[in-house]
Write an enzyme that holds these catalytic residues in place. Structure first.
Site, PDB file in Angstrom:
ATOM      1  N   TRP A  35       0.848  -1.206   0.000  1.00  0.00           N
ATOM      2  CA  TRP A  35       0.000   0.000   0.000  1.00  0.00           C
ATOM      3  C   TRP A  35       0.879   1.250   0.000  1.00  0.00           C
ATOM      4  O   TRP A  35       0.561   2.247  -0.629  1.00  0.00           O
ATOM      5  CB  TRP A  35      -0.911  -0.008   1.232  1.00  0.00           C
ATOM      6  CG  TRP A  35      -1.836   1.186   1.286  1.00  0.00           C
ATOM      7  CD1 TRP A  35      -3.056   1.295   0.723  1.00  0.00           C
ATOM      8  CD2 TRP A  35      -1.581   2.450   1.925  1.00  0.00           C
ATOM      9  NE1 TRP A  35      -3.588   2.533   0.961  1.00  0.00           N
ATOM     10  CE2 TRP A  35      -2.700   3.272   1.704  1.00  0.00           C
ATOM     11  CE3 TRP A  35      -0.517   2.958   2.661  1.00  0.00           C
ATOM     12  CZ2 TRP A  35      -2.793   4.560   2.185  1.00  0.00           C
ATOM     13  CZ3 TRP A  35      -0.609   4.244   3.139  1.00  0.00           C
ATOM     14  CH2 TRP A  35      -1.728   5.033   2.907  1.00  0.00           C
ATOM     15  N   HIS A  36       1.992   1.162   0.743  1.00  0.00           N
ATOM     16  CA  HIS A  36       2.858   2.335   0.850  1.00  0.00           C
ATOM     17  C   HIS A  36       3.634   2.612  -0.427  1.00  0.00           C
ATOM     18  O   HIS A  36       4.062   3.745  -0.653  1.00  0.00           O
ATOM     19  CB  HIS A  36       3.826   2.177   2.026  1.00  0.00           C
ATOM     20  CG  HIS A  36       3.182   2.454   3.344  1.00  0.00           C
ATOM     21  ND1 HIS A  36       2.490   1.497   4.049  1.00  0.00           N
ATOM     22  CD2 HIS A  36       3.086   3.586   4.080  1.00  0.00           C
ATOM     23  CE1 HIS A  36       2.013   2.032   5.152  1.00  0.00           C
ATOM     24  NE2 HIS A  36       2.347   3.299   5.197  1.00  0.00           N
ATOM     25  N   GLY A  37       3.836   1.612  -1.246  1.00  0.00           N
ATOM     26  CA  GLY A  37       4.555   1.870  -2.485  1.00  0.00           C
ATOM     27  C   GLY A  37       4.774   0.605  -3.270  1.00  0.00           C
ATOM     28  O   GLY A  37       4.876  -0.488  -2.714  1.00  0.00           O
TER      29      GLY A  37
END
Lengths: 466, 365
Positions: free
Chosen positions: A316-318
């Site tokens: 989700w963060h990257g």
């Protein structure tokens, strides 16, 4: 547009407040929607239509899910919502990552899409998903008014970097909310504190991180300095943004959920993730971990569920392997805590603090690297005794130059300032003076922040890229 | 509590709506005297500008540059950074022992190499086989003397010189580092002080076999000199006093500028600029792509061509007595391909004289 920018503070915000105040109650959500679309389009001119279409689809599917409740079509529309929203997220955010990974693993040459990542897509995707799932579960009623629904998804205070506000959090406030003096004042306070955290601490520490990347004198001290600076920068950046979002929400009568609760005072990683990005953690808990079975199907399944949730959290963060590894790193730590480490930590509080700070520090070095190679270099540099000098003139210089900011950041990451302010306001002898002093200090803070913004150019929000 | 809430809202609203209204009412300024640069103007609104996002980025620049009380805001920021957060520099600008400077660190090997390549190209295009004697000299910037005193990072100057000398191996290197000290520089500006340069001039002249006069009268500019760092630092500082050297020999020299392509009479000391926004520009009228100083009283026919930056402007008058003609070329403002239109290279002394500030930063040379 960012909150900590002159165009937002001195053009967009006053204009929006004036319009909002002038609008009759029925039109207030329409004003918020219009302002939010302008806010979004300011940074994302071409994909604003995609954003609008995603909102429209979410609204329609919510209505259809409710209309066919208890029927098979309800599930079909839910899956349609899940597939379309996650499909768009996958297309824009992950397609190239997976194709690059396949290319490199199997020697393929699949063409990359090279599409720009729409601002805030990770946040609004999760909001729409939680809404349609909640409607399907019968936890909330579908919103019949498109403007109210669109105002919820697009609401500029939380649109591009959270907190992840679930529809159930503010469903009532969308139709009936109060604008009380104390709420507005607390919103102003919260917004200004967040602005100060972002501009005076996070941005300044960001400059130190930039200096580290440009150094020609690598040393162990500089590697640690960078790691600590980034760990503090990301906290002040993201929690500052959340403070501003919550404060702005209060200005317009909304109560957004809290997102941070002094995570760096945690004594275990389990506790850390109850204090860091709380709305994301609870989202994954309620919409992934528990549906997977949570802790109800034995320890083996629970550990598997933890691994899945944390790989997804990393992704989700990257869309990069360092984020996946970052997620797995936390899955391993949480697993270790589940099988016994946490009990040991609970009995040795100081050890727990050291363990959490060190783990989070290393985790963020991995998180912030451009590649796995760079992450390995950065971490190796922290422990390169005998290979790198212990310190360099440059590292000592930057430690001296940023020492006060680092110290303020360390203190500010604890509840100490909050306790001091509470003590001042509760002290009967000082209450009257404090009642004047606090507004003056906040105004001074706004002026200094404005001065930093007028003078500076380094102002990106770290969480914009998610 | 109620009054505290009212005060909180009222004060914040005053600042936000006050500056907002002032921003709308204020007429945009074209130029910042403090920062010595043109300020961004309100962008034109068009669908193309909007869709490309250019309007937004230009508007953000405009909103910063035209913010009401911008200079005061910059001062507030500089003061907070220096006195509250105790930061050692602000945008790289720092003060030590009353001297202001901008950190010049680290060495940018790529840019130094590009500068060397450019100068080598000039040599290979115009100088090789012409009988010109070619010299190279590097001017250390103020940080060389100041930064170590205050514990500021210092680039490896000897490495920079070595890298450049390798590129310009055809030139004889003249070391002037030892002729300079911190006192050779203005306190509020990056440039060197002309009245302290006799040692530098002598070292250069000796190495090039020229004899120069030392008979100058020191004149004081009767206005305070607020150097470039005054505006950039945005903090109150004591001004310098600017001195310049005069003498009969200099009075009789003819200065000609070729900035427009045509010869135009110019000045050794431009007194109009001395009282203008940057008094250092009084030396040979500041930035000039190509300029000559002709000395009718020279005891020699020797000519000198100096490839230089702004430091050369204040040094050239000290060398004037040793040559019948000095040609000053600033490659930042003149395409090297046009040099042949103005200069016939034949048996002159040619000096590449550049400051480390230019060598380590320039993209245009």
């Amino acid at each position: 547009m960012v909150f900590s920018g002159i165009p937002f503070l001195y053009y967009f915000l006053p204009a929006t407040i004036l319009l909002y105040l002038a609008a009759p109650r029925k039109l207030k959500n329409a004003v918020l929607l219009l302002a939010s679309l302008v806010f979004y389009a300011w940074g994302e001119q071409r994909l604003v239509l995609l954003f609008a279409a995603t909102i429209l689809l979410g609204w329609l599917l919510g209505l259809l899910i409710e209309r066919f409740r208890e029927k098979v079509w309800s599930r079909v529309f839910l899956w349609l919502s899940v597939l379309t929203t996650l499909g768009l997220l996958g297309y824009f955010k992950y397609a190239d990552f997976f194709m690059e990974s396949l290319n490199s693993a199997f020697g393929l040459s699949l063409p990359l899409l090279r599409v720009a990542l729409p601002i805030g897509i990770s946040f609004y995707t999760f909001q729409i998903l939680s809404y349609t799932i909640d409607v399907y579960r019968g936890d909330v009623a579908a919103q019949r008014n498109l403007i109210d629904f669109a105002a919820y998804v697009s609401m500029f205070p939380q649109l591009i970097a959270g907190p992840i506000v679930r529809y159930s959090d503010i469903a009532g406030q969308l139709t009936a909310r109060t604008h009380r003096l104390d709420k507005v004042a607390s919103g102003v306070r919260r917004f200004l504190v967040g602005l100060g955290k972002k501009v005076l601490i996070a941005n300044v520490l960001g400059q130190l991180c930039t200096q580290f990347r440009q150094t020609s004198q690598p040393s162990i001290l500089f590697h640690w300095l960078y790691a600590v600076a980034f760990m503090l920068q990301i906290y002040f950046d993201f929690s500052g943004y959340s403070d501003m979002a919550i404060g702005l929400g209060r200005l317009f009568g909304f109560d957004f959920p809290e997102n941070f609760n002094y995570p760096y005072i945690s004594k275990s990683i389990t506790e850390f993730w109850r204090r860091w990005h709380m709305t994301l953690g609870s989202w994954f808990r309620d919409y992934v971990y528990i549906p997977l079975g949570g802790n109800r199907r034995g320890i083996g399944r629970q550990l598997f569920n933890i691994l899945v949730v944390w790989m997804l959290t990393g992704l989700w963060h990257g869309a990069a392997w360092n984020f996946v590894l970052w997620g797995i790193f936390y899955a391993l730590l949480l697993t270790a805590e589940k099988v016994g480490l946490k009990k040991a930590l609970d009995t040795h509080g100081a050890l727990g603090h050291v363990y959490v700070l060190l783990a989070v520090l290393l985790g963020f070095v991995l998180f912030n690297a451009d590649s796995l190679d760079q992450a390995a270099q950065d971490i190796a540099g922290m422990f390169a005794f005998g290979k790198l000098p212990l310190f360099s003139a440059e590292a000592v210089y930057y430690l001296r130059s940023y020492g006060v900011v680092l110290l303020l950041a360390v203190l500010g990451a604890t509840p100490l300032p909050k306790r001091v302010i509470a003590a001042l306001s509760e002290n009967r002898k000082l209450t009257r003076s404090w009642n004047v002093l606090e507004p003056l200090l906040l105004t001074g803070l706004l002026l200094v922040v404005t001065a930093y913004l007028v003078d500076g150019s380094f102002n990106p929000f770290l969480y914009f890229r998610f | 509590m109620k009054w505290k809430n009212i005060l909180t809202i009222a004060l914040a609203a005053c600042v936000i709506f006050g500056f907002s209204a002032a921003g709308f009412l204020k007429a945009p300024e074209a130029y910042s005297m403090a920062e010595r640069r043109s300020l961004a103007q309100k962008p034109a609104l068009s669908s193309q500008q909007l869709l490309s996002g250019k309007y937004m980025s230009q508007f953000e620049d405009f909103s910063l540059d035209q913010f009401p009380l911008r200079d005061n805001m910059r001062t507030l920021k500089a003061a907070a950074s220096r006195y509250v957060f105790l930061q050692k520099d602000n945008h790289g600008i720092y003060e030590h022992d009353g001297y202001w400077s901008k950190l010049e660190y680290p060495m940018n090997s790529g840019k130094v190499a590009r500068s060397g390549d450019k100068l080598r190209e000039v040599y290979e295009t115009y100088l090789e086989g012409t009988g010109c004697k070619v010299y190279l000299s590097v001017i250390p910037d103020k940080n060389y003397f100041l930064a170590p005193r205050g514990g500021y990072p210092v680039m490896d100057y000897s490495q920079l010189v070595e890298n450049l000398r390798e590129k310009l191996d055809f030139a004889e290197y003249i070391d002037i580092f030892g002729d300079l000290s911190l006192e050779s520089f203005y306190k509020t500006d990056q440039h060197w002080r002309q009245e302290t340069l006799s040692g530098v001039a002598r070292t250069l002249a000796d190495a090039m076999g020229a004899e120069i006069s030392r008979n100058f009268t020191v004149q004081e500019l009767p206005v305070p000199f607020y150097g470039a760092y005054c505006g950039q630092a945005a903090l109150r500082m004591q001004p310098d006093t600017l001195y310049y050297l005069t003498g009969d020999l200099l009075d009789e020299c003819t200065v000609t500028s070729f900035n427009t392509g045509l010869p135009t009479a110019s000045f050794m000391y431009d007194m109009e600029k001395a009282y203008g926004k940057d008094p250092y520009e009084m030396f040979l009228s500041g930035s000039d792509a190509l300029l000559t100083i002709e000395n009718p009283n020279a005891a020699t026919e020797k000519e000198l061509v100096v490839f230089r930056d702004s430091f050369g402007s204040s040094l050239a008058p000290l060398l004037a007595s040793g040559y019948s003609k000095i040609t000053l070329v600033d490659l930042r403002y003149l395409q090297s391909g046009l040099l042949g239109n103005f200069i016939d290279f034949e048996n002159q002394d040619v000096l590449f004289l550049y400051s480390t500030l230019v060598l380590n930063n320039t993209v245009s040379m």
